[in-house]
Write an enzyme that holds these catalytic residues in place. Structure first.
Site, PDB file in Angstrom:
ATOM      1  CD  GLU A   1      -2.881  -1.332   2.255  1.00  0.00           C
ATOM      2  OE1 GLU A   1      -2.299  -1.508   3.345  1.00  0.00           O
ATOM      3  OE2 GLU A   1      -4.115  -1.332   2.135  1.00  0.00           O
TER       4      GLU A   1
ATOM      5  CD  GLU B   1      -3.379  -6.519   3.616  1.00  0.00           C
ATOM      6  OE1 GLU B   1      -3.420  -7.277   2.619  1.00  0.00           O
ATOM      7  OE2 GLU B   1      -2.870  -5.393   3.576  1.00  0.00           O
TER       8      GLU B   1
HETATM    9  N1  3HC Z   1       4.364  -7.672  11.793  1.00  0.00           N
HETATM   10  C1  3HC Z   1       5.051  -8.072  12.890  1.00  0.00           C
HETATM   11  N2  3HC Z   1       5.952  -9.070  12.890  1.00  0.00           N
HETATM   12  C2  3HC Z   1       6.159  -9.692  11.727  1.00  0.00           C
HETATM   13  C3  3HC Z   1       5.484  -9.342  10.545  1.00  0.00           C
HETATM   14  C4  3HC Z   1       4.553  -8.265  10.600  1.00  0.00           C
HETATM   15  N3  3HC Z   1       3.893  -7.847   9.521  1.00  0.00           N
HETATM   16  N4  3HC Z   1       5.891 -10.148   9.554  1.00  0.00           N
HETATM   17  C5  3HC Z   1       6.806 -10.983  10.090  1.00  0.00           C
HETATM   18  N5  3HC Z   1       6.966 -10.715  11.395  1.00  0.00           N
HETATM   19  C6  3HC Z   1       7.900 -11.343  12.338  1.00  0.00           C
HETATM   20  C7  3HC Z   1       7.563 -12.800  12.608  1.00  0.00           C
HETATM   21  O1  3HC Z   1       6.625 -12.924  13.665  1.00  0.00           O
HETATM   22  C8  3HC Z   1       8.926 -13.370  12.965  1.00  0.00           C
HETATM   23  O2  3HC Z   1       9.185 -12.993  14.294  1.00  0.00           O
HETATM   24  P1  3HC Z   1      10.055 -13.956  15.255  1.00  0.00           P
HETATM   25  O3  3HC Z   1      11.373 -14.105  14.591  1.00  0.00           O
HETATM   26  O4  3HC Z   1      10.066 -13.231  16.532  1.00  0.00           O
HETATM   27  O5  3HC Z   1       9.298 -15.247  15.330  1.00  0.00           O
HETATM   28  C9  3HC Z   1       9.871 -12.580  12.069  1.00  0.00           C
HETATM   29  O6  3HC Z   1       9.153 -11.402  11.687  1.00  0.00           O
HETATM   30  C10 3HC Z   1      10.298 -13.305  10.807  1.00  0.00           C
HETATM   31  O7  3HC Z   1       9.122 -13.769  10.156  1.00  0.00           O
HETATM   32  P2  3HC Z   1       9.098 -15.203   9.430  1.00  0.00           P
HETATM   33  O8  3HC Z   1       9.634 -16.239  10.338  1.00  0.00           O
HETATM   34  O9  3HC Z   1       7.721 -15.379   8.899  1.00  0.00           O
HETATM   35  O10 3HC Z   1      10.150 -14.943   8.265  1.00  0.00           O
HETATM   36  P3  3HC Z   1      10.127 -15.419   6.759  1.00  0.00           P
HETATM   37  O11 3HC Z   1      11.353 -14.919   6.129  1.00  0.00           O
HETATM   38  O12 3HC Z   1       9.799 -16.893   6.690  1.00  0.00           O
HETATM   39  O13 3HC Z   1       8.864 -14.675   6.077  1.00  0.00           O
HETATM   40  C11 3HC Z   1       7.472 -12.808   5.537  1.00  0.00           C
HETATM   41  C12 3HC Z   1       8.866 -13.287   5.975  1.00  0.00           C
HETATM   42  C13 3HC Z   1       7.170 -13.328   4.118  1.00  0.00           C
HETATM   43  C14 3HC Z   1       7.450 -11.321   5.538  1.00  0.00           C
HETATM   44  C15 3HC Z   1       6.417 -13.392   6.502  1.00  0.00           C
HETATM   45  O14 3HC Z   1       6.826 -13.101   7.832  1.00  0.00           O
HETATM   46  C16 3HC Z   1       5.040 -12.832   6.344  1.00  0.00           C
HETATM   47  O15 3HC Z   1       4.320 -13.263   5.463  1.00  0.00           O
HETATM   48  N6  3HC Z   1       4.648 -11.886   7.194  1.00  0.00           N
HETATM   49  C17 3HC Z   1       3.332 -11.357   7.225  1.00  0.00           C
HETATM   50  C18 3HC Z   1       3.118 -10.372   6.131  1.00  0.00           C
HETATM   51  C19 3HC Z   1       1.727  -9.802   6.204  1.00  0.00           C
HETATM   52  O16 3HC Z   1       0.770 -10.490   6.463  1.00  0.00           O
HETATM   53  N7  3HC Z   1       1.616  -8.503   5.973  1.00  0.00           N
HETATM   54  C20 3HC Z   1       0.372  -7.840   6.076  1.00  0.00           C
HETATM   55  C21 3HC Z   1       0.181  -7.345   7.458  1.00  0.00           C
HETATM   56  S1  3HC Z   1      -1.422  -6.648   7.726  1.00  0.00           S
HETATM   57  C22 3HC Z   1      -1.337  -5.149   6.972  1.00  0.00           C
HETATM   58  O17 3HC Z   1      -0.337  -4.790   6.429  1.00  0.00           O
HETATM   59  C23 3HC Z   1      -2.563  -4.321   7.091  1.00  0.00           C
HETATM   60  C24 3HC Z   1      -2.509  -3.140   6.199  1.00  0.00           C
HETATM   61  O18 3HC Z   1      -3.346  -3.334   5.123  1.00  0.00           O
HETATM   62  C25 3HC Z   1      -2.913  -1.895   6.906  1.00  0.00           C
END
Ligand code: 3HC
Ligand code: NAI
Length: 708
Positions: free
Chosen positions: A109, A129
């Site tokens: 975004e 999301e």
């Molecule tokens: N917020 C907070 N913490 C996050 C995060 C996020 N968006 N994404 C990842 N983390 C944290 C994980 O909890 C993990 O923490 P830890 O080491 O303490 O356990 C660390 O980051 C590493 O994450 P992964 O183990 O998942 O690492 P990978 O390299 O395997 O994957 C990733 C990385 C592809 C970025 C994956 O973490 C992921 O898919 N994250 C979520 C992304 C997501 O859903 N984004 C949308 C959020 S909602 C949003 O943005 C709303 C908006 O529209 C307003």
């Protein structure tokens, strides 16, 4: 500009770098840092263009998911990113978003508010999301259709799958793919862009014109099938649809309403719980991050049946050479034919290239002897379930395997310590309990024996990741976590049949609850002979006078093993479609009457409560006994191994949403009707309920005490 966001100048181009490890989430301070950097650069006459980039492994991976919990609990107000995005978009100088890693959610975004996006070849962009039970909340549903077109935006927002750089470029999300250094490429792109006029994404209307409403209809149909029971995908479709009907600002307002509705729902709390539970599960309190992890260069598997074949594929898929041994040429040929068939089906579906299939097959050495087993760093055992045979195999491999080789049994129920007792290396013996089909299911229970070393546990967790699995630690109890909980769940499903519910009533009630497959349908898929054999192995443990299910063994004795024989609890046609079998209905009724069981009409609520609370209660026993480390681990097991709906968060999270007092009261009713031997609230469950606590709270306190 703050410690999370820095601003530098490269000869007329301002570079804003976001540095909030591990994934540059938009935690408090990051949006403020971006805003002040944009404002400084915009006001600096020497700056002609701006590049925004992420430090280390990624661009912005989204909003900080931990913050949502605080919003929902009222600890913090929800702060919209919209004003920041408008400021970026209104910047008089071109803003180029230079993206590597993952630009997800709020990350995409932010990127779409820039005037241009340039991507590293390996970058991915997405609006995932919905996987958290919410929808894009910072105009993603309004800007994405303006860039990528409505159909692509619906697909990305409603189903959450990311797209790679090539697809992003083709669809209009990206403006260029940068070969080589991303920052240098981004700066060069920005310099050129400074010479041209630029457009604001929110003013680009051309891809919204003439939208075919069928796009939304089809997406809703698809969501009903593939996201059964979930609210967020439908809300995301509605929000994108609003982009085609309303002005940008009105569309954003509609999106915000839908976002808030989703955020405050139990479904999003459950999915966010599942997100963090999956990431916490690999942390074992007494196995520090510094524990040595053994490198697995070669593997060997004993048994090429249903599970051995899948396990062999797991190793080959991860690029690990693997030797697989069988007892007869016929069994070996059958096992290899299944492996080939599985790969060929992936090639047919376009998920795997022919060359990759050949490369993986070349890593597999099928044979009838233990030749080469002395080279393996790990030997996985997947022979028939039976203590005598398992011990025999372990004694054989103990004589052959090199020092330090890990022995991993795939037993479903047997005692790992007893199996390991025949070896001279019990510290290297562990359970690696895969789920069928082992090459597909993500769950791997890692069973800790009395002597299993910390290094073996750390290696098993690392190996699980390498194989694309989620490793969950389980203690050495019969059936470990998943199968031990399954026993009372399946028991109740069968008691309900004996008391008057039909096979279809039970299957449908749990399917409608959201479980991928009803319990009797699942038993038919796994094979009724499996439980029959296990029950024979453990017959001596049955308590006299305690009610046991009466029909399953009768079916197995009749050769009705489920899908594989075309008959089990249901009848199956050649396409494995189930239909009710009057013969089974008659057998159940006859057996129940003979046993003096009163038959009555049974409602859906009772079916769901008796089966699901049986799961929850057994889960509480496991937690209390320390067989499972955390309630969240149990949830991860059920979400990834047993088709429990992610939007309910897993059985333990579900119990928390119902309230543990209510669960205990219901168990108390069942105890009154069915007796103390079958229904007793687990001591931990009772204690948490009495103190008004929850499984979530139990986990938090345990984590805090362990300092994890
Ligand atoms: N917020 C907070 N913490 C996050 C995060 C996020 N968006 N994404 C990842 N983390 C944290 C994980 O909890 C993990 O923490 P830890 O080491 O303490 O356990 C660390 O980051 C590493 O994450 P992964 O183990 O998942 O690492 P990978 O390299 O395997 O994957 C990733 C990385 C592809 C970025 C994956 O973490 C992921 O898919 N994250 C979520 C992304 C997501 O859903 N984004 C949308 C959020 S909602 C949003 O943005 C709303 C908006 O529209 C307003
Ligand atoms: P299976 O019957 O499909 O395969 C077992 C294979 O082991 C047979 O091909 C047999 O020929 C071979 N075998 C027997 N003795 C051997 C020996 N000495 N050396 C080499 N091969 C030998 O059984 P399945 O279903 O694969 O089960 C294997 C193990 O996995 C069991 O312990 C079972 O409890 C467990 N398991 C099974 C699951 C399932 O859904 N089928 C799920 C999880 C675990």
């Amino acid at each position: 500009m703050n410690e999370l966001v820095s601003l530098e100048f490269h000869d007329g181009v301002a570079v804003i770098t976001i540095s909030n490890p591990p994934v540059n989430a938009l935690s408090p301070g990051v949006p403020e840092g971006i805003l002040s950097s944009i404002q400084s650069a915009a006001g600096d006459p020497a700056v002609k263009a701006i590049v925004v980039i992420g430090a280390r492994r990624t661009f912005i991976a989204g909003a900080d998911i931990r913050e949502f919990g605080k919003v929902v609990s009222g600890e913090k107000p929800r702060r919209s990113l919209l004003p920041l995005l408008r400021e970026i978009e209104d910047c008089p100088k071109p803003v180029v978003m230079a993206i590597h890693g993952t630009a997800f959610g709020g990350g995409l975004e932010v990127a779409m508010a820039g005037h241009y996006r340039v991507l590293a070849g390996s970058a991915q962009v997405g609006q995932p999301e919905v996987k958290l039970g919410i929808i894009p909340g910072a105009a993603g549903t309004q800007r994405l259709p303006r860039l990528a077109g409505v159909a692509k935006a619906v697909e990305m927002c409603a189903f959450g799958q990311p797209v790679g750089a090539v697809e992003a470029n083709a669809s209009g999300i990206a403006d260029a793919i940068i070969e080589g250094d991303l920052l240098a490429g981004g700066i060069a792109f920005a310099r050129e862009a400074a010479a041209r006029p630029h457009t604001k994404t929110r003013e680009r209307e051309e891809k919204l014109l003439g939208t075919d409403p069928v796009i939304f209809e089809r997406a809703r149909e698809q969501a009903a099938k593939t996201r059964r029971g979930q609210a967020a995908p439908l809300a995301a479709i509605e929000a994108v649809e609003a982009a085609t009907r309303l002005s940008f600002d009105e569309g954003c307002a509609r999106e915000a309403e839908l976002f808030d509705r989703c955020l405050y729902s139990t479904q999003s709390k459950a999915l966010i719980h599942a997100f963090f539970a999956e990431r916490a599960v690999s942390k074992i309190p007494d196995v520090s991050q510094e524990t040595a992890v053994q490198e697995i260069r070669r593997a060997a598997v004993v048994g090429a049946g249903t599970m051995g074949g899948g396990i062999t594929m797991n190793y080959a898929n991860a690029g690990i050479p693997v030797t697989v041994k069988e007892t007869t040429q016929e069994a070996l040929d059958r096992g290899m034919a299944n492996i080939r068939k599985n790969y060929a089906s992936s090639v047919k579906k376009g998920k795997l290239s022919q060359a990759e299939m050949e490369r993986r097959l070349a890593l597999i050495a099928p044979q009838l002897t233990y030749d080469g087993f002395d080279q393996a760093d790990i030997i996985a055992e997947a022979v028939f379930e039976g203590m005598t045979l398992k011990k025999q195999v372990f004694a054989e491999i103990d004589g052959i395997a090199k020092r330090g080789c890990i022995f991993a049994s795939n037993t479903s129920y047997l005692d790992i310590d007893e199996i390991g007792s025949v070896t001279r290396r019990p510290e290297l013996v562990v359970g690696h309990h895969y789920f069928s089909p082992a090459n597909i299911m993500r769950l791997l229970e890692i069973v800790r024996g009395r002597a299993t070393s910390r290094e073996v546990l750390a290696t098993s967790m690392a190996l699980a990741k390498r194989l694309g699995k989620i490793g969950v630690l389980a203690g050495n109890a019969r059936g470990f976590i998943g199968n031990r909980m399954l026993t009372p769940y399946l028991r109740e499903a069968q008691f309900l049949l004996e008391e008057g519910a039909s096979v279809e009533d039970v299957n449908n009630a749990l399917y409608d609850f959201g479980i991928a497959m009803g319990p009797l349908a699942m038993s038919d898929l796994a094979g009724l002979d499996v439980g029959w054999r296990a029950r024979r192995e453990f017959k001596h443990l049955e308590k006299p006078g305690v009610r046991v299910p009466l029909v399953a063994d009768r079916l197995a004795e009749m050769g009705r093993f489920g899908q594989k024989t075309g008959r089990g609890w249901s009848k199956y046609d050649e396409n494995r479609h189930a239909s009710p079998d009057p013969e089974v209905a008659a057998l159940i009724e006859q057996t129940a009457r003979k046993a003096g069981i009163e038959r009555r009409a049974i409602g859906r609520d009772e079916i769901v409560d008796r089966t699901i609370f049986a799961l929850v209660n057994e889960g509480a026993h496991l937690l209390g006994e320390g067989i499972a480390l955390r309630a969240a681990d149990i949830d991860v097991v059920y979400l990834n191994g047993y088709g429990f709906p992610a939007w309910r968060g897993g059985p333990m999270f579900y119990a928390d949403t119902i309230g543990l007092k209510t669960v205990v009261n219901r168990i108390e009713e069942f105890r009154k009707h069915h007796g103390d031997e079958l229904w007793q609230a687990a001591p931990l469950l009772r204690r948490l309920a009495e103190s008004g606590s929850s499984f979530g709270e139990f986990d938090r306190q345990k984590q805090a005490a362990a300092g994890v």
